[in-house]
Design a protein around this motif. Structure first.
Motif, PDB file in Angstrom:
ATOM      1  N   THR A 362       0.850  -1.188   0.000  1.00 60.22           N
ATOM      2  CA  THR A 362       0.000   0.000   0.000  1.00 60.22           C
ATOM      3  C   THR A 362       0.885   1.236   0.000  1.00 60.22           C
ATOM      4  OG1 THR A 362      -1.739  -1.143   1.235  1.00 60.22           O
ATOM      5  CG2 THR A 362      -1.810   1.257   1.218  1.00 60.22           C
ATOM      6  N   LEU A 363       0.590   2.179  -0.892  1.00 59.32           N
ATOM      7  CA  LEU A 363       1.362   3.411  -1.013  1.00 59.32           C
ATOM      8  C   LEU A 363       0.458   4.598  -0.689  1.00 59.32           C
ATOM      9  CD1 LEU A 363       3.173   2.618  -4.397  1.00 59.32           C
ATOM     10  CD2 LEU A 363       4.025   2.222  -2.082  1.00 59.32           C
ATOM     11  N   LYS A 364       1.006   5.588   0.026  1.00 60.23           N
ATOM     12  CA  LYS A 364       0.238   6.756   0.429  1.00 60.23           C
ATOM     13  C   LYS A 364       1.016   8.026   0.119  1.00 60.23           C
ATOM     14  CE  LYS A 364      -1.944   4.202   4.212  1.00 60.23           C
ATOM     15  NZ  LYS A 364      -2.139   4.086   5.676  1.00 60.23           N
ATOM     16  N   PHE A 365       0.290   9.056  -0.331  1.00 56.27           N
ATOM     17  CA  PHE A 365       0.875  10.360  -0.624  1.00 56.27           C
ATOM     18  C   PHE A 365       0.029  11.421   0.083  1.00 56.27           C
ATOM     19  CE2 PHE A 365       1.744   7.469  -4.072  1.00 56.27           C
ATOM     20  CZ  PHE A 365       3.090   7.658  -4.325  1.00 56.27           C
ATOM     21  N   ILE A 366       0.692  12.311   0.830  1.00 54.92           N
ATOM     22  CA  ILE A 366      -0.001  13.320   1.633  1.00 54.92           C
ATOM     23  C   ILE A 366       0.616  14.685   1.371  1.00 54.92           C
ATOM     24  CG2 ILE A 366      -0.586  14.078   3.969  1.00 54.92           C
ATOM     25  CD1 ILE A 366      -0.335  11.167   4.869  1.00 54.92           C
ATOM     26  N   ALA A 367      -0.229  15.670   1.146  1.00 56.97           N
ATOM     27  CA  ALA A 367       0.212  17.059   1.025  1.00 56.97           C
ATOM     28  C   ALA A 367      -0.708  17.916   1.880  1.00 56.97           C
ATOM     29  CB  ALA A 367       0.177  17.525  -0.423  1.00 56.97           C
ATOM     30  N   SER A 368      -0.133  18.784   2.706  1.00 60.43           N
ATOM     31  CA  SER A 368      -0.957  19.598   3.600  1.00 60.43           C
ATOM     32  C   SER A 368      -0.379  21.000   3.706  1.00 60.43           C
ATOM     33  CB  SER A 368      -1.051  18.958   4.991  1.00 60.43           C
ATOM     34  OG  SER A 368       0.205  18.978   5.650  1.00 60.43           O
ATOM     35  N   ILE A 422       2.867  26.754   7.018  1.00 65.28           N
ATOM     36  CA  ILE A 422       3.583  25.476   7.123  1.00 65.28           C
ATOM     37  C   ILE A 422       3.064  24.562   6.020  1.00 65.28           C
ATOM     38  CG2 ILE A 422       4.136  23.511   8.587  1.00 65.28           C
ATOM     39  CD1 ILE A 422       3.577  25.277  10.999  1.00 65.28           C
ATOM     40  N   PHE A 423       3.979  24.036   5.217  1.00 67.17           N
ATOM     41  CA  PHE A 423       3.621  23.194   4.074  1.00 67.17           C
ATOM     42  C   PHE A 423       4.344  21.862   4.191  1.00 67.17           C
ATOM     43  CE2 PHE A 423       4.253  21.791  -0.362  1.00 67.17           C
ATOM     44  CZ  PHE A 423       2.920  21.719  -0.768  1.00 67.17           C
ATOM     45  N   ASN A 424       3.622  20.755   3.947  1.00 64.96           N
ATOM     46  CA  ASN A 424       4.185  19.412   4.053  1.00 64.96           C
ATOM     47  C   ASN A 424       3.889  18.599   2.800  1.00 64.96           C
ATOM     48  OD1 ASN A 424       5.032  19.090   7.074  1.00 64.96           O
ATOM     49  ND2 ASN A 424       2.992  19.993   7.163  1.00 64.96           N
ATOM     50  N   ILE A 425       4.873  17.799   2.379  1.00 65.53           N
ATOM     51  CA  ILE A 425       4.684  16.774   1.353  1.00 65.53           C
ATOM     52  C   ILE A 425       5.265  15.481   1.904  1.00 65.53           C
ATOM     53  CG2 ILE A 425       5.207  16.012  -0.994  1.00 65.53           C
ATOM     54  CD1 ILE A 425       5.483  18.893  -1.822  1.00 65.53           C
ATOM     55  N   GLU A 426       4.504  14.384   1.819  1.00 73.24           N
ATOM     56  CA  GLU A 426       4.927  13.151   2.466  1.00 73.24           C
ATOM     57  C   GLU A 426       4.529  11.943   1.638  1.00 73.24           C
ATOM     58  OE1 GLU A 426       4.486  11.013   6.882  1.00 73.24           O
ATOM     59  OE2 GLU A 426       3.219  12.712   6.326  1.00 73.24           O
ATOM     60  N   LYS A 443       9.381  12.752   4.232  1.00 74.74           N
ATOM     61  CA  LYS A 443       8.566  13.941   4.399  1.00 74.74           C
ATOM     62  C   LYS A 443       9.415  15.198   4.253  1.00 74.74           C
ATOM     63  CE  LYS A 443       5.421  16.046   7.825  1.00 74.74           C
ATOM     64  NZ  LYS A 443       4.843  15.866   9.185  1.00 74.74           N
ATOM     65  N   TYR A 444       8.860  16.177   3.537  1.00 75.24           N
ATOM     66  CA  TYR A 444       9.482  17.494   3.421  1.00 75.24           C
ATOM     67  C   TYR A 444       8.540  18.523   4.037  1.00 75.24           C
ATOM     68  CZ  TYR A 444      10.856  22.001   1.490  1.00 75.24           C
ATOM     69  OH  TYR A 444      11.205  23.326   1.358  1.00 75.24           O
TER      70      TYR A 444
END
Length: 820
Positions: A362-368, A422-426, A443-444
């Motif tokens: 399972t692969l997950k991509f998150i951006a917030s 605050i910006f996140n890419i994971e 995570k960045y």
């Protein structure tokens, strides 16, 4: 050109897969009768099938346009089947509840709670969270009844865990990290917690020793899962403190689910009951939503959004606080001028994509993105006098101030403004093979913060300006003329424009195996975190830390149902913006990450008492902390020294007995012992501000035997006093006094007109799935708890008085809850 052709081929493949697919998907979460997920359930049809994971989730791709029989089986539960025919590309959600097989009951108890016990995680049910009374009802209110968790301010949702402070706790919602405002200085300014209890389906909490997959904090993890509705539902909750409305639904084809909630809170009922008379106009409101959409049988996307607006208008008028002893009673009288105007606007949005490549991967991509705009403006003049109180019981002036011993004034001013983005890419992955599970993440994070701090305080006592502590000057007035310049008692003026770039990641392995006749679980992992601090007028600094962690749990093949575990490792907390800013408002970019070597020994003992199930959780823990960043705590405001000039330790014992003390309800008793000290600049060990030595908590649910629809909920907490009975500017080595013990009991009574077991077939109650009316009593024993002291000087006698700032007295609240 090649890249363009590649993207076109991918797009054609996805479209083709969607158009020509002749399959369907069935998925869901399988629970037991206690609403606990069941791992290891076989979900099969013909010769194909899958197993539910540790969270009880399963996903199975099946043929469409065929009559299928899907079988659900487990060694410890009664098997059953589902006969169904799917349309092409249909996405069907089925969430069954499996009944116990009585012969396998001992093993069932282990299976349903196994994964959380192995990880040392406490699971809290959303229903208990919603029903438990408290001035700040919600998840954090229930956490404060657990051992090792302390919070001596009922107006605040913040909490400290095992010797840590409020900034050392991780909070996730659907695997997405959420944040809190920066400028909060008192509990009554906070308003609403981010977590909306009406939207939750699962709440997990770890007080330490957590796995590498969680982030870089020193103390705890709160992991919230928002629910996915399987049909339309709505909830309305109203009280004198505000209200909330939540609703959820699912599309006809099952691909789109949506929930949302709106909340409003007004703390006037609580604040106006305090000893300070005020004009208080708060507006705390937020709106949240969580959406999921299944693009095809393998790919799903979700969106979590939140908008919060907190406006705090505070105009104090008068205050009278009686203190001293029966033999020598005194009183502080204050008359105020001025007001405080605060505003906090936060906007949060996150997208999450989940791709089930196959049954094992399972692969997950998150951006917030999180954006907060905060304002803290006040000018308040407090004119005070300290007097002797009439203690003559027979006098008509009993309690009145007869003689003033000190007169003075205090002017406080602030123009604090903060704007943070605050910006996140994971990306995260989960791969299982045989009994091994591998998880990784990368995570960045980009933090862009602009902050203006402008504060000063002027203190005057009987016409004499009080100078700041630490200045080498002796006030000999009126005997000698005053020849030094006038300066404010406190004066901070700074502007910061800071950018922080972070790259973090983890890799961990888990395995379930055996050792003879005993069951064994193993986990090992490592985290890495690199961050760079840059900004206007500061030197760019880059640092990196590594955090190895591990867990071992064993369930012996004994007649007694026992589980033992040991967990720990190196835990680092790279500094956030507040930890980089010292007491003068200056940013120190080279502040190191605080480090904790943490070890936890735990035991879970499941047993029967009164023919009902109980669990006794026990944990011993020890922390050795280095590169500690000392801080002072005033109410809920933390001010760091921005220097790694201390070392510390913490150790303690947590006990919690939970079960059905009353049939059909969940209650618990908790006890915690903690000792934590720090050594600043090698001057010797002293108590840390979070040294909450002993803690008792009781959560009790009951009903009236002859009126079972009348429910009672009791939330009782006793905490010994923490250090903090000293001025925030003081040298902690000169002041080691403690605040009084914190004692609080909240009780709620409710009458259930409609419930899931008591639906009405006709009449005006027919639309309701639940309808309750009740009332709550906060602080039923009317205990005068205090969170800080106000320090007032008497120039004539050179005495400095510590006058407690009391929290809320006994308050009554009316509440109703409706579900449709």
């Amino acid at each position: 050109m090649k890249a363009t052709i590649f993207y076109q081929l991918v797009l054609v493949f996805l479209i083709g897969n969607s158009i020509y697919s002749q399959t369907a998907t069935i998925k869901g979460v399988i629970l037991d009768q206690e609403n606990q997920p069941i791992p290891g359930v076989n979900v099969t049809f013909n010769s194909s099938g899958t197993l539910t994971d540790f969270s009880g989730f399963y996903l199975l791709e099946v043929p469409s346009n065929q009559n299928l029989t899907i079988n659900f089986s487990h060694l410890s539960f009664k098997n059953f089947s589902l006969e169904i025919n799917f349309e092409p590309n249909e996405d069907f959600e089925f969430n069954p509840i499996m009944e116990l097989d009585i012969e396998g009951i001992d093993e069932v108890i282990i299976s349903s709670r196994q994964n959380k016990q192995v990880q040392g995680i406490v699971n809290l049910t959303p229903e208990t969270i919603r029903k438990t009374p408290g001035a700040q009802a919600g998840v954090e209110n229930l956490l404060k009844s657990l051992p090792g968790v302390s919070g001596n301010n009922e107006l605040s949702t913040q909490y400290a865990v095992r010797g840590g402070n409020y900034d050392e706790n991780l909070v996730y919602v659907n695997e997405i990290e959420v944040y809190r405002p920066f400028l909060i200085r008192s509990g009554q300014q906070e308003g609403l917690s981010f977590v909306n209890s009406d939207l939750t389906s699962n709440v997990d909490f770890s007080a330490g020793g957590f796995q590498a997959k969680y982030g870089d904090k020193l103390s705890s993890v709160l992991d919230i899962t928002y629910r996915r509705p399987v049909s339309f539902d709505a909830t309305v909750d109203l009280s004198l403190l505000g209200g909330s409305v939540a609703a959820g639904g699912i599309s006809k084809n099952g691909r789109l689910t949506a929930i949302g909630g709106v909340r409003y809170r007004n703390n006037s009922l609580l604040v106006n009951a305090k000893e300070t008379e005020t004009n208080f106009k708060p507006v705390f409101a937020d709106a949240q939503t969580y959406l999921t959409y299944k693009i095809n049988n393998k790919l799903e996307i979700g969106f979590l959004g939140n908008i919060s607006l907190n406006e705090y208008s505070y105009k104090p008028l008068t205050r009278q606080t009686n203190f001293g002893t029966l033999a020598d009673p005194k009183a502080l009288l204050i008359f105020y001028e001025g007001q405080e105007e605060d505003r906090y606007e936060t906007y949060f949005g996150a997208f999450k994509a989940t791709y089930a490549a196959n049954d094992n991967l399972t692969l997950k991509f998150i951006a917030s993105a999180y954006h907060t705009k905060e304002q803290e403006h006040f000018d308040i003049l407090a004119q005070y006098r300290i007097g002797e109180v009439n203690s003559d019981i027979g006098s008509s002036d009993l309690g009145e101030v007869e003689f003033s011993r000190a007169i003075g004034s205090q002017l406080t001013h602030a123009r604090n403004d903060l704007d943070a983005l605050i910006f996140n890419i994971e990306h995260k992955g989960d791969y299982s093979v045989n009994d091994n599970q591998f998880q990784y993440g990368l995570k960045y994070t980009r933090e862009d913060i602009r902050d203006r701090v402008q504060e000063y305080e002027i203190i005057d006592s009987a016409g004499f300006s009080i100078r700041p502590p630490g200045i080498e000057y002796i006030n000999t007035q009126p005997y000698e003329p005053y020849d030094a310049p006038l300066v404010p008692y406190n004066d901070i003026d700074a502007f910061n424009d800071i950018q922080i770039n972070r790259i973090s990641g983890f890799l961990q392995w888990s395995k379930r195996t055996g050792m003879g006749d005993h069951e064994l679980w193993l986990n090992a992992g490592v985290r890495a975190h690199n961050w760079t601090v840059s900004g206007q007028g500061i030197e760019t600094t880059t640092q990196t830390v590594f955090s190895p962690r591990g867990q071992v749990a064993i369930k012996p093949d004994w007649e007694a149902d026992m589980l033992f575990r040991v967990s720990g490792g190196f835990y680092h907390q790279p500094p956030f913006y507040r930890e980089l800013r010292d007491s003068t408002g200056t940013v120190v970019p080279n502040v190191k990450a605080q480090q904790s070597i943490h070890i936890v020994l735990g035991n879970d003992y499941s047993f029967k008492m009164w023919e009902r199930a109980f669990i006794l959780n026990s944990e011993l823990y020890y922390k050795s902390l280095s590169d500690v960043n000392p801080y002072t705590l005033e109410n809920v405001r933390i001010r760091y020294r921005a220097a790694n000039n201390a070392k510390a330790y913490a150790y303690g014992l947590d006990l919690r007995l939970t079960g059905e003390f009353v049939p059909g309800t969940e209650s618990w008793l908790s006890f915690g012992y903690l000792k934590t000290e720090e050594n600043i600049d090698n001057r010797g060990y002293i108590f840390r501000p979070s040294d909450q030595r002993m803690k008792f908590g009781i959560l009790f649910q009951d009903y009236v035997p002859k009126i079972p629809d009348m429910k009672v909920y009791l939330n009782l907490v006793y905490n010994t006093g923490v250090p903090g009975g000293s001025p925030s500017y003081a040298d902690p080595y000169d002041y080691q006094s403690r605040l009084p013990d914190y004692k609080r009991a909240d009780v709620g009574f409710s009458y259930v007109l409609v419930s899931e077991d008591k639906l009405r077939a006709s009449g005006w109650l027919k639309p309701f799935r639940e309808l309750t009316f009740g009332f709550e009593i906060f602080n039923i024993f009317d205990v005068q708890n205090s969170i800080t002291n106000t320090f007032v000087r008497d120039v004539d006698t050179k005495v400095q008085y510590a006058i407690p700032n009391y929290l809320t007295p006994r308050v009554f609240n009316i509440r109703t809850t409706m579900r449709f």
